[in-house]
Write a protein that holds these residues in place. Sequence first.
Motif, mmCIF file in Angstrom:
data_model
loop_
_atom_site.group_PDB
_atom_site.id
_atom_site.type_symbol
_atom_site.label_atom_id
_atom_site.label_comp_id
_atom_site.label_asym_id
_atom_site.label_seq_id
_atom_site.Cartn_x
_atom_site.Cartn_y
_atom_site.Cartn_z
ATOM 1 N N ARG A 144 0.734 -1.160 0.577
ATOM 2 C CA ARG A 144 0.037 0.564 -0.332
ATOM 3 C C ARG A 144 0.806 1.281 -0.410
ATOM 4 N NH1 ARG A 144 -3.912 -2.619 4.621
ATOM 5 N NH2 ARG A 144 -4.995 -3.856 3.290
ATOM 6 N N ILE A 145 2.218 1.328 0.759
ATOM 7 C CA ILE A 145 3.051 2.470 0.772
ATOM 8 C C ILE A 145 3.521 2.715 -1.038
ATOM 9 C CG2 ILE A 145 4.785 3.306 2.090
ATOM 10 C CD1 ILE A 145 4.656 2.267 4.692
ATOM 11 N N ALA A 194 2.223 1.822 -3.658
ATOM 12 C CA ALA A 194 1.414 2.126 -4.753
ATOM 13 C C ALA A 194 0.757 3.384 -4.209
ATOM 14 C CB ALA A 194 -0.408 0.941 -3.920
ATOM 15 N N ASN A 195 0.697 4.664 -3.225
ATOM 16 C CA ASN A 195 1.018 5.824 -3.281
ATOM 17 C C ASN A 195 1.851 6.443 -3.455
ATOM 18 O OD1 ASN A 195 -2.133 5.694 -1.989
ATOM 19 N ND2 ASN A 195 -0.903 4.985 -0.052
ATOM 20 N N HIS A 196 3.060 6.104 -3.332
ATOM 21 C CA HIS A 196 4.200 6.828 -4.546
ATOM 22 C C HIS A 196 3.817 6.616 -5.489
ATOM 23 C CE1 HIS A 196 8.281 7.737 -5.742
ATOM 24 N NE2 HIS A 196 8.516 8.245 -4.053
ATOM 25 N N PRO A 197 4.295 8.941 -5.989
ATOM 26 C CA PRO A 197 3.374 8.675 -7.561
ATOM 27 C C PRO A 197 4.611 8.147 -8.414
ATOM 28 C CG PRO A 197 4.435 10.257 -6.459
ATOM 29 C CD PRO A 197 4.566 9.259 -5.598
ATOM 30 N N SER A 215 5.347 1.732 -10.013
ATOM 31 C CA SER A 215 3.821 1.162 -10.243
ATOM 32 C C SER A 215 3.628 -0.232 -9.240
ATOM 33 C CB SER A 215 3.985 0.945 -11.610
ATOM 34 O OG SER A 215 3.647 2.297 -12.232
#
Length: 145
Positions: free
Chosen positions: A23-24, A26-29, A32
């Motif tokens: 999840r961490i 997945a939230n990084h711009p 992917s």
Amino acid sequence: MGTKTRTIICLAAKRSGTTAIHRIFANHPDVSIAHPVQKVRNNEPNFWNFSADAIIEQGKATDDQQTTYQRFVDQVAIIAPDIPVPKHLTEDTIFDLWDAIAERYAPAVFDKSPRYLETSTGLDLLLRYKDSGRDVRLFGIMRAP
């Protein structure tokens, strides 16, 4: 590889927090996820384990069981349904396939699976990929019993 890509792989024990790490990332711009949909049935695609098994078992399946190759193709479809899997698998074709997946997810693609620590064949293939000069970062998580 045209674009600079990085592969980030979490090698972890089961129930050690990989879903939270997933999840961490997945939230990084700039990152992917190789398998964004986490389902119990297909929790992780286990690309490196399935690819190593498919190389070893090519042509050994019987008519009444799904081939290791087909299981690998099915797992790749979870990661990148638009990228075709070569009919004959070698270490080089697996590396090229992962390069195509990494290009698709550039600049960085994250993958994780507790199963990578369960067998040596997939982990050995992953380490050879890393040693081939690709930008691969490995990190581990262990769980205290």
